[in-house]
Scaffold this motif. Structure first.
Motif, PDB file in Angstrom:
ATOM      1  N   GLU A 115       0.621  55.198   5.820  1.00  9.52           N
ATOM      2  CA  GLU A 115       0.664  56.389   4.975  1.00  9.52           C
ATOM      3  C   GLU A 115       0.228  56.103   3.541  1.00  9.52           C
ATOM      4  O   GLU A 115      -0.341  56.966   2.886  1.00  9.52           O
ATOM      5  CB  GLU A 115       2.073  56.976   4.970  1.00  9.52           C
ATOM      6  CG  GLU A 115       2.472  57.572   6.289  1.00  9.52           C
ATOM      7  CD  GLU A 115       3.883  58.146   6.267  1.00  9.52           C
ATOM      8  OE1 GLU A 115       4.482  58.250   5.175  1.00  9.52           O
ATOM      9  OE2 GLU A 115       4.375  58.500   7.353  1.00  9.52           O
ATOM     10  N   GLY A 116       0.497  54.897   3.061  1.00  9.24           N
ATOM     11  CA  GLY A 116       0.126  54.535   1.692  1.00  9.24           C
ATOM     12  C   GLY A 116      -1.376  54.527   1.472  1.00  9.24           C
ATOM     13  O   GLY A 116      -1.848  54.687   0.348  1.00  9.24           O
ATOM     14  N   MET A 157      -3.450  61.592  12.977  1.00  5.04           N
ATOM     15  CA  MET A 157      -4.576  60.697  12.670  1.00  5.04           C
ATOM     16  C   MET A 157      -4.178  59.239  12.860  1.00  5.04           C
ATOM     17  O   MET A 157      -4.939  58.450  13.426  1.00  5.04           O
ATOM     18  CB  MET A 157      -5.076  60.925  11.248  1.00  5.04           C
ATOM     19  CG  MET A 157      -5.774  62.237  11.049  1.00  5.04           C
ATOM     20  SD  MET A 157      -6.319  62.414   9.339  1.00  5.04           S
ATOM     21  CE  MET A 157      -5.994  64.150   9.105  1.00  5.04           C
ATOM     22  N   THR A 158      -2.982  58.888  12.387  1.00  4.47           N
ATOM     23  CA  THR A 158      -2.539  57.488  12.536  1.00  4.47           C
ATOM     24  C   THR A 158      -2.436  57.116  14.009  1.00  4.47           C
ATOM     25  O   THR A 158      -2.805  56.007  14.393  1.00  4.47           O
ATOM     26  CB  THR A 158      -1.189  57.230  11.845  1.00  4.47           C
ATOM     27  OG1 THR A 158      -0.158  57.985  12.486  1.00  4.47           O
ATOM     28  CG2 THR A 158      -1.230  57.558  10.360  1.00  4.47           C
ATOM     29  N   TYR A 175      -2.796  59.057   2.908  1.00  4.18           N
ATOM     30  CA  TYR A 175      -2.686  60.276   2.119  1.00  4.18           C
ATOM     31  C   TYR A 175      -3.501  60.259   0.828  1.00  4.18           C
ATOM     32  O   TYR A 175      -4.140  61.265   0.503  1.00  4.18           O
ATOM     33  CB  TYR A 175      -1.222  60.658   1.907  1.00  4.18           C
ATOM     34  CG  TYR A 175      -0.625  61.115   3.220  1.00  4.18           C
ATOM     35  CD1 TYR A 175      -0.969  62.350   3.769  1.00  4.18           C
ATOM     36  CD2 TYR A 175       0.210  60.293   3.961  1.00  4.18           C
ATOM     37  CE1 TYR A 175      -0.471  62.764   4.993  1.00  4.18           C
ATOM     38  CE2 TYR A 175       0.716  60.704   5.193  1.00  4.18           C
ATOM     39  CZ  TYR A 175       0.372  61.939   5.689  1.00  4.18           C
ATOM     40  OH  TYR A 175       0.841  62.345   6.921  1.00  4.18           O
ATOM     41  N   PRO A 176      -3.564  59.152   0.103  1.00  6.27           N
ATOM     42  CA  PRO A 176      -4.474  59.146  -1.057  1.00  6.27           C
ATOM     43  C   PRO A 176      -5.934  59.374  -0.650  1.00  6.27           C
ATOM     44  O   PRO A 176      -6.676  60.080  -1.333  1.00  6.27           O
ATOM     45  CB  PRO A 176      -4.275  57.752  -1.661  1.00  6.27           C
ATOM     46  CG  PRO A 176      -2.895  57.364  -1.256  1.00  6.27           C
ATOM     47  CD  PRO A 176      -2.723  57.949   0.127  1.00  6.27           C
ATOM     48  N   ALA A 177      -6.332  58.806   0.486  1.00  5.01           N
ATOM     49  CA  ALA A 177      -7.710  58.999   0.961  1.00  5.01           C
ATOM     50  C   ALA A 177      -7.948  60.455   1.341  1.00  5.01           C
ATOM     51  O   ALA A 177      -8.990  61.036   1.005  1.00  5.01           O
ATOM     52  CB  ALA A 177      -7.999  58.078   2.139  1.00  5.01           C
ATOM     53  N   LEU A 178      -7.001  61.069   2.033  1.00  4.02           N
ATOM     54  CA  LEU A 178      -7.135  62.485   2.397  1.00  4.02           C
ATOM     55  C   LEU A 178      -7.204  63.369   1.157  1.00  4.02           C
ATOM     56  O   LEU A 178      -8.026  64.288   1.085  1.00  4.02           O
ATOM     57  CB  LEU A 178      -5.970  62.922   3.285  1.00  4.02           C
ATOM     58  CG  LEU A 178      -5.976  62.398   4.718  1.00  4.02           C
ATOM     59  CD1 LEU A 178      -4.649  62.702   5.407  1.00  4.02           C
ATOM     60  CD2 LEU A 178      -7.149  62.974   5.506  1.00  4.02           C
ATOM     61  N   ASN A 214      -4.765  47.725   8.141  1.00  3.62           N
ATOM     62  CA  ASN A 214      -4.198  46.542   7.517  1.00  3.62           C
ATOM     63  C   ASN A 214      -4.856  46.303   6.161  1.00  3.62           C
ATOM     64  O   ASN A 214      -5.628  47.111   5.695  1.00  3.62           O
ATOM     65  CB  ASN A 214      -4.302  45.326   8.444  1.00  3.62           C
ATOM     66  CG  ASN A 214      -5.735  44.947   8.749  1.00  3.62           C
ATOM     67  OD1 ASN A 214      -6.642  45.219   7.981  1.00  3.62           O
ATOM     68  ND2 ASN A 214      -5.944  44.310   9.883  1.00  3.62           N
ATOM     69  N   ASN A 215      -4.582  45.213   5.525  1.00  6.70           N
ATOM     70  CA  ASN A 215      -5.033  44.968   4.159  1.00  6.70           C
ATOM     71  C   ASN A 215      -6.485  44.550   4.028  1.00  6.70           C
ATOM     72  O   ASN A 215      -6.959  44.304   2.933  1.00  6.70           O
ATOM     73  CB  ASN A 215      -4.135  43.915   3.502  1.00  6.70           C
ATOM     74  CG  ASN A 215      -2.757  44.455   3.237  1.00  6.70           C
ATOM     75  OD1 ASN A 215      -2.589  45.638   2.983  1.00  6.70           O
ATOM     76  ND2 ASN A 215      -1.760  43.604   3.315  1.00  6.70           N
TER      77      ASN A 215
END
Length: 112
Positions: free
Chosen positions: A46-47, A30-31, A50-53, A2-3
């Protein structure tokens, strides 16, 4: 996730630990694992995922391999030896942080 800023700040550590414990995984897997481990309390979107990965991969902490699965491609991530070392360091740092928060807030927090 969450945020919450607390979750955002811990996301890369969570991903590294997941891969360290589970071996090679793909994003959706993973999720689902995060949802399972938190009884659906934490949703990794996903937002954020994927940037973290991609950042962890660029830092040399993960490798990625694209594998055909049926009629589509699936990208699997795995932790590198450098990532293993970094995971241990981040977990130790997180444990110290929790200890300090327990002292400051008088809360009973645990990393389990």
């Amino acid at each position: 996730m969450n945020n919450s800023q607390l979750y955002k700040g811990s996301l890369s550590t969570v991903l590294l630990k997941l891969l360290k414990e589970n071996g090679r995984m793909y994003g959706y897997e993973m999720t689902q694992k995060v949802k399972e481990l938190t009884a659906n309390e934490v949703v990794l979107n996903e937002g954020a995922l994927y940037p973290a990965l991609h950042k962890l991969e660029a830092e040399g902490l993960l490798t990625a391999e694209v594998v055909p699965v049926g009629n589509r491609m699936r990208k699997y991530y795995a932790i590198t030896p450098k990532g293993q070392t970094e995971t241990e360091s981040r977990l130790a740092e997180l444990e110290e942080f929790v200890k300090h928060m327990q002292l400051l807030l008088g809360a009973k927090l645990s990393l389990g």
